[in-house]
Scaffold this motif. Structure first.
Motif, PDB file in Angstrom:
ATOM      1  N   UNK A  13       4.120   0.473  -7.192  1.00 20.02           N
ATOM      2  CA  UNK A  13       5.550   0.583  -6.925  1.00 20.02           C
ATOM      3  C   UNK A  13       5.879   1.629  -5.866  1.00 20.02           C
ATOM      4  N   UNK A  14       4.863   2.363  -5.398  1.00 17.27           N
ATOM      5  CA  UNK A  14       5.069   3.355  -4.356  1.00 17.27           C
ATOM      6  C   UNK A  14       4.702   2.826  -2.967  1.00 17.27           C
ATOM      7  N   UNK A  15       4.168   1.606  -2.914  1.00 15.19           N
ATOM      8  CA  UNK A  15       3.824   0.996  -1.630  1.00 15.19           C
ATOM      9  C   UNK A  15       5.081   0.585  -0.887  1.00 15.19           C
ATOM     10  N   UNK A  16       4.973   0.521   0.430  1.00 14.14           N
ATOM     11  CA  UNK A  16       6.115   0.048   1.223  1.00 14.14           C
ATOM     12  C   UNK A  16       6.357  -1.423   0.927  1.00 14.14           C
ATOM     13  N   UNK A  17       7.558  -1.896   1.246  1.00  9.99           N
ATOM     14  CA  UNK A  17       7.895  -3.297   0.998  1.00  9.99           C
ATOM     15  C   UNK A  17       6.954  -4.230   1.762  1.00  9.99           C
TER      16      UNK A  17
END
Length: 232
Positions: free
Chosen positions: A125-129
Motif C-alpha cells: 500500500x506504500x507503492x506508487x499508483x
C-alpha cells in the motif's frame, strides 16, 4: 496510469515472460535473464530468486516494436524507485508444484543486503499508483504463462535508492546478497549482458563486457568498436 495502460502493459509483460521461458529470440535478453536469476535445488526443494532491475524492463521493451516511447517512459518512471524480486519456494515432482510457501512466509524469510545493510521491503500500500498497476498485471501474467510455477511466485519490492542515490547499478562494479530461506544468493556486478564486448587489441579475441584482462595472456582489454577496423 489509466485504463489504456493495460493494452501496452500486457505486451511488455508477455515479452518479459517469454524471456523467462527462454523462447525469446533476443540472445542478449536471454543472457540478462540468466544473469539476474538464482536457483537452488535440493532434492525436490526448489528455491528461486529473480532480481528484475530497471534495465531488464528497458531491454524487454527495446525488442518490442509495439511499445511506444511514451509507454516506455511511463513504465520506467513507474518503477524507477523500486527494486523488484520474484521469488518462489516449493517442491517439484511428477505431480507438479507442491508445498508452496505462503506469501507471508516467503517475505519473512527473505533478506536483501546492500553494502552490509539490510534493505526492508516496501509495503504494497506504500507503492506508487503506477507501480501498483504494473505489479498487479505482472502476477496474473506469470500465472497465465507459467502455470502452477507462476502461481507459486511472490513479488517482493524494495526501494532502489538510499539517501536519494541508486543502491545498485547493474553496469558498475559492485555486489549484493539476497538470502532466501537457507540459500545465500550473491550477485557480482556489472552484468556482462548490459555491456559491450571487450577485445584484445593484439589478438582480437573477444570476451564478455565484464572482463578487464585477457584470461590467457593477461593483456588489458578494450571496449569493442562498432566498426570493422578492429580486425584489420
Amino acid at each position: 496510469m489509466n485504463n489504456r495502460s493495460g493494452k501496452w502493459l500486457t505486451g511488455v509483460l508477455a515479452m518479459l515472460l517469454l524471456a523467462v521461458c527462454r523462447i525469446s529470440g533476443a540472445a542478449d535478453l536471454q543472457q540478462l535473464v540468466h544473469e539476474t536469476q538464482r536457483t537452488a535445488e535440493s532434492g525436490s526443494q526448489l528455491t528461486m530468486a529473480w532480481w528484475i532491475p530497471q534495465e531488464f524492463w528497458e531491454a524487454s521493451m527495446s525488442n518490442n516494436p509495439n511499445v511506444t516511447e511514451e509507454s516506455r517512459t511511463e513504465l520506467l518512471q513507474a518503477l524507477e524507485d523500486y527494486q523488484i524480486f520474484v521469488v518462489v519456494r516449493a517442491r517439484t515432482g511428477i505431480a507438479g508444484i507442491s508445498d508452496v510457501q505462503s506469501n507471508e512466509d516467503m517475505i519473512s524469510n527473505a533478506r536483501f543486503v546492500v553494502d552490509g545493510k539490510t534493505v526492508d521491503p516496501v509495503a504494497p500500500d506504500k507503492l506508487s499508483a503506477g507501480a501498483q498497476t504494473v505489479l498487479a498485471s505482472l502476477k496474473p501474467a506469470l500465472s497465465g504463462m507459467l502455470g502452477a510455477l507462476g502461481q507459486a511466485m511472490q513479488i517482493i519490492v524494495y526501494p532502489s535508492k538510499r539517501d536519494g542515490v541508486r543502491m545498485i547499478d547493474p553496469v558498475k562494479p559492485g555486489n549484493f546478497q539476497y538470502t532466501f530461506y537457507d540459500q545465500n544468493f550473491n550477485w557480482r556486478l556489472p552484468l556482462a549482458s548490459l555491456l559491450p564486448n571487450k577485445v584484445d587489441p593484439k589478438t582480437h579475441d573477444e570476451f564478455p563486457g565484464d572482463y578487464i584482462y585477457n584470461p590467457y595472456t593477461g593483456a588489458k582489454l578494450t571496449v569493442k568498436s562498432d566498426n570493422k577496423s578492429d580486425k584489420k
